[in-house]
Motif scaffolding. Structure first.
Motif, mmCIF file in Angstrom:
data_model
loop_
_atom_site.group_PDB
_atom_site.id
_atom_site.type_symbol
_atom_site.label_atom_id
_atom_site.label_comp_id
_atom_site.label_asym_id
_atom_site.label_seq_id
_atom_site.Cartn_x
_atom_site.Cartn_y
_atom_site.Cartn_z
ATOM 1 N N HIS A 22 0.973 -1.187 -0.124
ATOM 2 C CA HIS A 22 0.034 -0.122 -0.044
ATOM 3 C C HIS A 22 0.944 1.299 0.133
ATOM 4 C CE1 HIS A 22 -3.621 -2.294 0.499
ATOM 5 N NE2 HIS A 22 -3.009 -3.067 1.505
ATOM 6 N N ALA A 23 2.369 1.149 -0.103
ATOM 7 C CA ALA A 23 3.020 2.246 -0.117
ATOM 8 C C ALA A 23 2.806 3.319 -1.269
ATOM 9 C CB ALA A 23 4.596 1.707 0.141
ATOM 10 N N ALA A 24 2.192 2.869 -2.443
ATOM 11 C CA ALA A 24 2.105 3.593 -3.435
ATOM 12 C C ALA A 24 0.740 4.022 -3.720
ATOM 13 C CB ALA A 24 2.777 2.990 -4.699
ATOM 14 N N ALA A 25 -0.157 3.792 -2.566
ATOM 15 C CA ALA A 25 -1.509 3.845 -2.616
ATOM 16 C C ALA A 25 -2.151 5.192 -2.359
ATOM 17 C CB ALA A 25 -2.270 2.781 -1.915
ATOM 18 N N GLY A 26 -1.318 6.001 -1.868
ATOM 19 C CA GLY A 26 -1.823 7.404 -1.869
ATOM 20 C C GLY A 26 -2.432 7.579 -0.425
ATOM 21 N N VAL A 27 -1.965 6.578 0.493
ATOM 22 C CA VAL A 27 -2.613 6.781 1.748
ATOM 23 C C VAL A 27 -2.351 8.081 2.456
ATOM 24 C CG1 VAL A 27 -1.971 5.974 4.390
ATOM 25 C CG2 VAL A 27 -2.119 4.145 2.482
ATOM 26 N N THR A 28 -3.333 8.884 3.058
ATOM 27 C CA THR A 28 -2.985 10.172 3.663
ATOM 28 C C THR A 28 -3.119 10.137 5.159
ATOM 29 O OG1 THR A 28 -5.347 10.653 3.208
ATOM 30 C CG2 THR A 28 -3.841 11.366 1.485
ATOM 31 N N HIS A 29 -3.808 9.303 5.678
ATOM 32 C CA HIS A 29 -4.337 8.980 7.153
ATOM 33 C C HIS A 29 -4.188 7.516 7.368
ATOM 34 C CE1 HIS A 29 -6.160 12.671 5.740
ATOM 35 N NE2 HIS A 29 -6.181 13.144 7.067
ATOM 36 N N LEU A 30 -3.415 7.373 8.376
ATOM 37 C CA LEU A 30 -3.150 6.139 8.936
ATOM 38 C C LEU A 30 -3.055 5.637 10.534
ATOM 39 C CD1 LEU A 30 0.058 4.182 7.372
ATOM 40 C CD2 LEU A 30 -0.802 3.624 9.619
ATOM 41 N N VAL A 31 -3.933 4.943 10.916
ATOM 42 C CA VAL A 31 -4.101 4.339 12.016
ATOM 43 C C VAL A 31 -3.278 2.996 12.384
ATOM 44 C CG1 VAL A 31 -5.522 3.526 13.981
ATOM 45 C CG2 VAL A 31 -6.388 5.193 12.477
ATOM 46 N N SER A 32 -2.138 2.918 13.158
ATOM 47 C CA SER A 32 -1.262 1.893 13.436
ATOM 48 C C SER A 32 -1.397 1.514 14.711
ATOM 49 C CB SER A 32 0.250 2.328 13.058
ATOM 50 O OG SER A 32 1.088 1.321 13.372
ATOM 51 N N ILE A 33 -1.826 -0.038 14.613
ATOM 52 C CA ILE A 33 -2.062 -0.483 16.037
ATOM 53 C C ILE A 33 -1.345 -1.779 16.129
ATOM 54 C CG2 ILE A 33 -3.715 -1.643 17.737
ATOM 55 C CD1 ILE A 33 -5.982 -0.292 15.998
ATOM 56 N N LEU A 34 -0.289 -1.651 17.186
ATOM 57 C CA LEU A 34 0.566 -2.570 17.315
ATOM 58 C C LEU A 34 0.699 -3.270 18.834
ATOM 59 C CD1 LEU A 34 3.654 -1.101 15.502
ATOM 60 C CD2 LEU A 34 2.121 -2.972 14.480
ATOM 61 N N ASP A 35 1.276 -4.380 18.911
ATOM 62 C CA ASP A 35 1.416 -4.768 20.408
ATOM 63 C C ASP A 35 2.493 -3.828 21.084
ATOM 64 O OD1 ASP A 35 -0.151 -7.249 20.089
ATOM 65 O OD2 ASP A 35 1.493 -8.525 20.078
ATOM 66 N N PRO A 36 2.332 -3.736 22.397
ATOM 67 C CA PRO A 36 3.363 -2.576 22.855
ATOM 68 C C PRO A 36 4.683 -3.016 23.003
ATOM 69 C CG PRO A 36 1.321 -3.159 24.474
ATOM 70 C CD PRO A 36 1.472 -4.328 23.437
ATOM 71 N N THR A 37 5.004 -4.300 22.657
ATOM 72 C CA THR A 37 6.502 -4.599 22.803
ATOM 73 C C THR A 37 7.134 -4.908 21.430
ATOM 74 O OG1 THR A 37 5.968 -6.886 22.835
ATOM 75 C CG2 THR A 37 6.529 -6.005 25.049
ATOM 76 N N ARG A 38 6.395 -4.460 20.271
ATOM 77 C CA ARG A 38 6.795 -4.608 18.842
ATOM 78 C C ARG A 38 7.725 -3.570 18.706
ATOM 79 N NH1 ARG A 38 5.634 -7.937 14.039
ATOM 80 N NH2 ARG A 38 6.563 -6.772 12.626
ATOM 81 N N GLU A 39 8.721 -3.678 17.913
ATOM 82 C CA GLU A 39 9.471 -2.827 17.308
ATOM 83 C C GLU A 39 8.921 -1.883 16.402
ATOM 84 O OE1 GLU A 39 12.943 -2.194 18.104
ATOM 85 O OE2 GLU A 39 12.779 -3.626 19.604
ATOM 86 N N PRO A 40 9.188 -0.576 16.347
ATOM 87 C CA PRO A 40 8.432 0.287 15.508
ATOM 88 C C PRO A 40 8.797 -0.221 14.012
ATOM 89 C CG PRO A 40 9.890 1.425 17.017
ATOM 90 C CD PRO A 40 10.276 0.095 17.155
ATOM 91 N N LEU A 41 7.998 -0.036 13.178
ATOM 92 C CA LEU A 41 7.554 -0.490 11.783
ATOM 93 C C LEU A 41 8.666 0.642 10.958
ATOM 94 C CD1 LEU A 41 4.074 -1.422 11.520
ATOM 95 C CD2 LEU A 41 5.890 -2.973 12.142
ATOM 96 N N ILE A 42 9.178 0.024 9.957
ATOM 97 C CA ILE A 42 9.888 0.564 8.933
ATOM 98 C C ILE A 42 9.340 0.923 7.759
ATOM 99 C CG2 ILE A 42 12.289 0.183 9.969
ATOM 100 C CD1 ILE A 42 12.421 -1.802 7.526
ATOM 101 N N GLU A 43 8.188 0.144 7.470
ATOM 102 C CA GLU A 43 7.277 0.013 6.393
ATOM 103 C C GLU A 43 6.739 1.481 5.956
ATOM 104 O OE1 GLU A 43 7.286 -4.116 7.584
ATOM 105 O OE2 GLU A 43 7.291 -2.322 8.675
#
Length: 192
Positions: A22-43
């Motif tokens: 979805h990197a080239a899909a023109g995302v303008t708003h993003l809600v990211s929900i992860l487990d508390p211990t998950r490393e930050p995403l580089i995506e």
């Protein structure tokens, strides 16, 4: 991804592994929900400019030791983010909500955003829209209870959720066993 019919912006729900597509899909708003211990995403480094909130809690419906349950503050953040988007939406806006698998936390968050955006429609229609764009949806019951209370739409959401759970569970004993073994029996019981 959906066409802008229910709300005036595009919608996507996905899991972590799908984020690169979805990197080239023109995302303008993003809600990211992860487990508390998950490393930050580089995506997200490959995404263009976007407005994002990062939430950290486990996909649980009961308070459990050593785990972080979703709480009112988390759902307030989701609803505030959704309200800002809806109030200022312009042509071409695209909301993406993700969690680990794109099944539970993300679909619950998207449902609440849509139910808030369309108070003129039955909240069950918001849930139906989420299921339409993410057929494997099994929205987190605790999130819909808390967020539904905030919106004054809990009864509508939980009534519609019963049917979604029942349809999703048909012929899936392994899924029901997984839920039972992971302290999510309230969701099984909610099917009636």
């Amino acid at each position: 991804m959906s066409l802008p019919s229910f709300v005036p912006y595009r919608l996507t729900v996905c899991g972590i592994q799908e984020l690169p597509s979805h990197a080239a899909a023109g995302v303008t708003h993003l809600v990211s929900i992860l487990d508390p211990t998950r490393e930050p995403l580089i995506e997200f480094d490959d995404y263009g400019p976007h407005d994002r909130i990062d939430l950290r809690f486990h996909d649980i419906v009961e308070e459990l030791p050593d785990q972080t349950a979703p709480v009112a503050r988390d759902l307030e953040n989701v609803l505030h983010f959704g309200r800002r988007l809806t109030d200022k939406a312009v042509a071409g806006d695209h909301l993406l909500v993700h969690c680990h698998m794109g099944i539970s936390r993300s679909t619950a968050a998207m449902t609440l955003i849509l139910a808030q955006a369309r108070p003129d429609r039955h909240a069950g229609e918001a849930l139906a829209e989420v299921v339409r764009i993410r057929p494997q949806a099994w929205p987190n019951l605790r999130m819909l209870e808390i967020g539904g209370d905030m919106l004054g739409r809990r009864a509508e959401l939980l009534e519609a959720l019963r049917e979604v759970y029942a349809k999703h569970a048909v012929g899936k004993p392994d899924w029901l066993r997984f839920l039972s073994e992971n302290h999510r029996g309230r969701e099984i019981a909610h099917m009636g």
